[in-house]
Structures are given as structure tokens and as C-alpha cells.
Design a protein around this motif. Structure first.
Motif, mmCIF file in Angstrom:
data_model
loop_
_atom_site.group_PDB
_atom_site.id
_atom_site.type_symbol
_atom_site.label_atom_id
_atom_site.label_comp_id
_atom_site.label_asym_id
_atom_site.label_seq_id
_atom_site.Cartn_x
_atom_site.Cartn_y
_atom_site.Cartn_z
ATOM 1 N N SER A 61 0.797 -1.224 0.000
ATOM 2 C CA SER A 61 0.000 0.000 0.000
ATOM 3 C C SER A 61 0.830 1.274 0.000
ATOM 4 C CB SER A 61 -0.943 0.006 1.214
ATOM 5 O OG SER A 61 -0.191 0.003 2.407
ATOM 6 N N SER A 62 2.147 1.196 0.266
ATOM 7 C CA SER A 62 2.968 2.392 0.321
ATOM 8 C C SER A 62 4.432 2.040 0.121
ATOM 9 C CB SER A 62 2.807 3.075 1.683
ATOM 10 O OG SER A 62 3.764 4.105 1.843
ATOM 11 N N PRO A 63 5.181 2.845 -0.640
ATOM 12 C CA PRO A 63 6.610 2.588 -0.771
ATOM 13 C C PRO A 63 7.360 2.830 0.537
ATOM 14 C CG PRO A 63 6.033 4.635 -1.868
ATOM 15 C CD PRO A 63 4.752 3.990 -1.450
ATOM 16 N N LEU A 64 6.745 3.531 1.482
ATOM 17 C CA LEU A 64 7.396 3.787 2.766
ATOM 18 C C LEU A 64 7.393 2.557 3.669
ATOM 19 C CD1 LEU A 64 6.009 7.356 3.496
ATOM 20 C CD2 LEU A 64 8.274 6.741 2.661
ATOM 21 N N GLY A 65 6.734 1.486 3.264
ATOM 22 C CA GLY A 65 6.644 0.275 4.073
ATOM 23 C C GLY A 65 7.828 -0.662 3.930
ATOM 24 N N THR A 92 12.092 4.231 10.530
ATOM 25 C CA THR A 92 10.668 4.162 10.802
ATOM 26 C C THR A 92 10.329 2.806 11.405
ATOM 27 O OG1 THR A 92 10.372 3.528 8.497
ATOM 28 C CG2 THR A 92 10.002 5.835 9.044
ATOM 29 N N VAL A 93 9.309 2.780 12.217
ATOM 30 C CA VAL A 93 8.941 1.584 12.968
ATOM 31 C C VAL A 93 8.441 0.499 12.019
ATOM 32 C CG1 VAL A 93 7.398 0.686 14.746
ATOM 33 C CG2 VAL A 93 8.399 2.957 14.999
ATOM 34 N N TRP A 97 6.346 -8.233 14.202
ATOM 35 C CA TRP A 97 6.759 -9.571 13.791
ATOM 36 C C TRP A 97 8.046 -9.549 12.976
ATOM 37 C CZ3 TRP A 97 6.993 -10.186 8.559
ATOM 38 C CH2 TRP A 97 6.200 -9.351 7.767
ATOM 39 N N PHE A 98 8.443 -8.388 12.449
ATOM 40 C CA PHE A 98 9.706 -8.280 11.709
ATOM 41 C C PHE A 98 10.777 -7.889 12.718
ATOM 42 C CE2 PHE A 98 12.583 -6.232 8.549
ATOM 43 C CZ PHE A 98 12.821 -7.366 7.787
ATOM 44 N N ASP A 99 11.197 -8.866 13.500
ATOM 45 C CA ASP A 99 11.977 -8.615 14.708
ATOM 46 C C ASP A 99 13.428 -8.213 14.489
ATOM 47 O OD1 ASP A 99 12.715 -11.090 13.784
ATOM 48 O OD2 ASP A 99 12.355 -12.147 15.662
ATOM 49 N N CYS A 100 13.963 -8.324 13.292
ATOM 50 C CA CYS A 100 15.360 -7.920 13.087
ATOM 51 C C CYS A 100 15.492 -6.411 12.936
ATOM 52 C CB CYS A 100 15.953 -8.629 11.872
ATOM 53 S SG CYS A 100 15.283 -8.092 10.280
ATOM 54 N N PHE A 101 14.378 -5.710 12.755
ATOM 55 C CA PHE A 101 14.406 -4.263 12.540
ATOM 56 C C PHE A 101 13.760 -3.573 13.741
ATOM 57 C CE2 PHE A 101 13.452 -0.125 10.948
ATOM 58 C CZ PHE A 101 14.358 0.122 9.938
ATOM 59 N N ASP A 102 14.600 -3.091 14.649
ATOM 60 C CA ASP A 102 14.126 -2.359 15.823
ATOM 61 C C ASP A 102 14.492 -0.888 15.625
ATOM 62 O OD1 ASP A 102 13.686 -1.164 18.290
ATOM 63 O OD2 ASP A 102 14.535 -2.827 19.433
ATOM 64 N N ALA A 103 13.509 -0.080 15.245
ATOM 65 C CA ALA A 103 13.763 1.322 14.898
ATOM 66 C C ALA A 103 14.379 2.093 16.058
ATOM 67 C CB ALA A 103 12.472 1.993 14.445
ATOM 68 N N LYS A 104 13.943 1.835 17.274
ATOM 69 C CA LYS A 104 14.512 2.548 18.430
ATOM 70 C C LYS A 104 15.984 2.191 18.617
ATOM 71 C CE LYS A 104 10.293 3.185 21.086
ATOM 72 N NZ LYS A 104 9.587 2.884 22.338
ATOM 73 N N GLN A 105 16.315 0.920 18.466
ATOM 74 C CA GLN A 105 17.708 0.500 18.611
ATOM 75 C C GLN A 105 18.575 1.122 17.518
ATOM 76 O OE1 GLN A 105 18.609 -3.533 17.520
ATOM 77 N NE2 GLN A 105 20.357 -3.635 18.923
ATOM 78 N N GLY A 127 9.596 10.512 -5.032
ATOM 79 C CA GLY A 127 9.673 11.261 -3.789
ATOM 80 C C GLY A 127 10.110 10.460 -2.583
ATOM 81 N N VAL A 128 10.667 9.279 -2.808
ATOM 82 C CA VAL A 128 11.064 8.389 -1.709
ATOM 83 C C VAL A 128 12.497 7.911 -1.931
ATOM 84 C CG1 VAL A 128 10.555 6.207 -0.531
ATOM 85 C CG2 VAL A 128 8.678 7.630 -1.371
ATOM 86 N N ASP A 129 13.344 8.078 -0.918
ATOM 87 C CA ASP A 129 14.733 7.615 -0.978
ATOM 88 C C ASP A 129 14.918 6.374 -0.120
ATOM 89 O OD1 ASP A 129 15.346 9.851 -2.496
ATOM 90 O OD2 ASP A 129 16.212 10.962 -0.816
ATOM 91 N N ARG A 130 15.824 5.494 -0.528
ATOM 92 C CA ARG A 130 16.203 4.352 0.304
ATOM 93 C C ARG A 130 17.381 4.782 1.171
ATOM 94 N NH1 ARG A 130 16.135 -1.443 -2.109
ATOM 95 N NH2 ARG A 130 13.942 -0.888 -1.916
ATOM 96 N N ILE A 131 17.226 4.635 2.468
ATOM 97 C CA ILE A 131 18.248 4.997 3.446
ATOM 98 C C ILE A 131 18.842 3.716 4.016
ATOM 99 C CG2 ILE A 131 18.717 6.274 5.572
ATOM 100 C CD1 ILE A 131 17.650 7.990 3.195
#
Length: 177
Positions: A61-65, A92-93, A97-105, A127-131
Motif C-alpha cells: 500500500s505504500s513505498p514507505l513500508g 521508521t517503525v 513480527w519483523f523482529d530484526c528491525f528495531d527502529a529505536k535501537q 519522492g522516496v529515498d532508500r536509506i
């Protein structure tokens, strides 16, 4: 009769809540099957990021996902020659269930200087960059952020000549590089 109405209302509220939870955390995300395009782009040249153990998800639904986790063996002192540093990288959070990606960490590692953020590829979608964030211990994460063209486009400001033409723009398809 009154109890039946209350029970029906509570059941409807419960089912609605479960439906909302499911759509926000599961329904629109799927693991990326096949190769993930982890590259650095400088001056139009693409350099493949030497990544292994790649796990990625994307939202339909979004490239930001998009989120990815991987391992790398890069020397962080040489990476600025391959990619533009991104000092304001803010992961971004991801769904729980995708536990390898912890945005806060990841944000903590970036804030503490234990990881560095880079613009890996501009305009993977309009309008979207990959970081990409890379830590010295060999871990890496990737996500998408709105760039200046995206922010202007979505708030209604004229985008200007520096932005790609949205009508003819072709977004990145994973595994197409």
C-alpha cells in the motif's frame, strides 16, 4: 433482548479492533521474495552493497513500508566515497513480527555514533529515498523516507525542476538491478 444487543455491539467492536490490528501489522506487508536491491548510488553510478543474510519486507500500500536487515563487511571509513551521508537518518517503525528491525535501537546507534546513515538510492519510488544505516559491528538496516520532492508533492507545494517527472517516472522493482 438488551443483553443480546450489548453482546452484539461488544462482539462487533472486538472484531473491528482485530481487523484494524491485522490490517496495520500484517495484511499489507509481505516478505520480499528474491533479491533485494541494496546499492549505493553516487553520480548516477550504482555500487552493490556487499550484504548477506538479507531479510526484507515491503508494503503493497505504500513505498514507505520497506524495511530490511542484513549483514555487511564494509569498512565504514570508505563508505562515504560510495554514498552520500544522511545525518538526519530516522528509521521508521516496522511491524513487531519483523523482529530484526528495531527502529529505536537503530536510532540509538545512529545518535550514539555507533552506526552511520547513508542515502543508498534516491527516488526508489517518486519522492522516496532508500536509506541505509551501517554499524561498525557488521549489521545493517534499510528503510524508505520521503525526500524533498515527496514532501513537496504530498503537501501540495510545486515540486520544481529538480524532481523527476511523476507522469513518466518508473519506480525501482526489487531485483531489477
Amino acid at each position: 433482548m438488551g443483553k443480546a444487543v450489548v453482546i452484539a455491539m461488544l462482539l462487533a467492536a472486538l472484531l473491528g479492533g482485530v481487523g484494524i490490528w491485522y490490517t496495520q501489522t500484517r495484511a499489507y506487508y509481505s516478505e520480499v521474495a528474491g533479491p533485494v536491491s541494496l546499492t549505493f548510488s553516487t553520480g548516477g553510478d550504482l555500487t552493490t552493497l556487499p550484504a548477506s543474510e538479507v531479510r526484507a519486507i515491503a508494503s503493497v500500500s505504500s513505498p514507505l513500508g520497506f524495511r530490511a536487515c542484513f549483514a555487511h563487511d564494509l569498512d565504514l571509513l570508505t563508505v562515504p566515497d560510495l554514498a552520500d551521508p544522511h545525518a538526519q537518518a530516522a528509521p521508521t517503525v516496522a511491524p513487531g513480527w519483523f523482529d530484526c528491525f528495531d527502529a529505536k535501537q537503530v536510532a540509538g546507534l545512529l545518535d550514539d555514533g555507533l552506526a552511520q546513515g547513508f542515502v543508498a538510492m534516491k527516488n526508489v519510488a517518486f519522492g522516496v529515498d532508500r536509506i541505509v544505516a551501517l554499524s561498525a559491528d557488521g549489521r545493517g538496516w534499510a528503510w524508505h523516507e520521503l525526500n524533498e520532492c515527496g514532501r513537496k508533492s504530498y503537501d501540495g507545494t510545486p515540486v520544481g525542476e529538480a524532481c523527476p517527472d511523476r507522469a513518466t517516472y518508473t519506480p525501482l522493482t526489487e531485483g531489477s538491478l
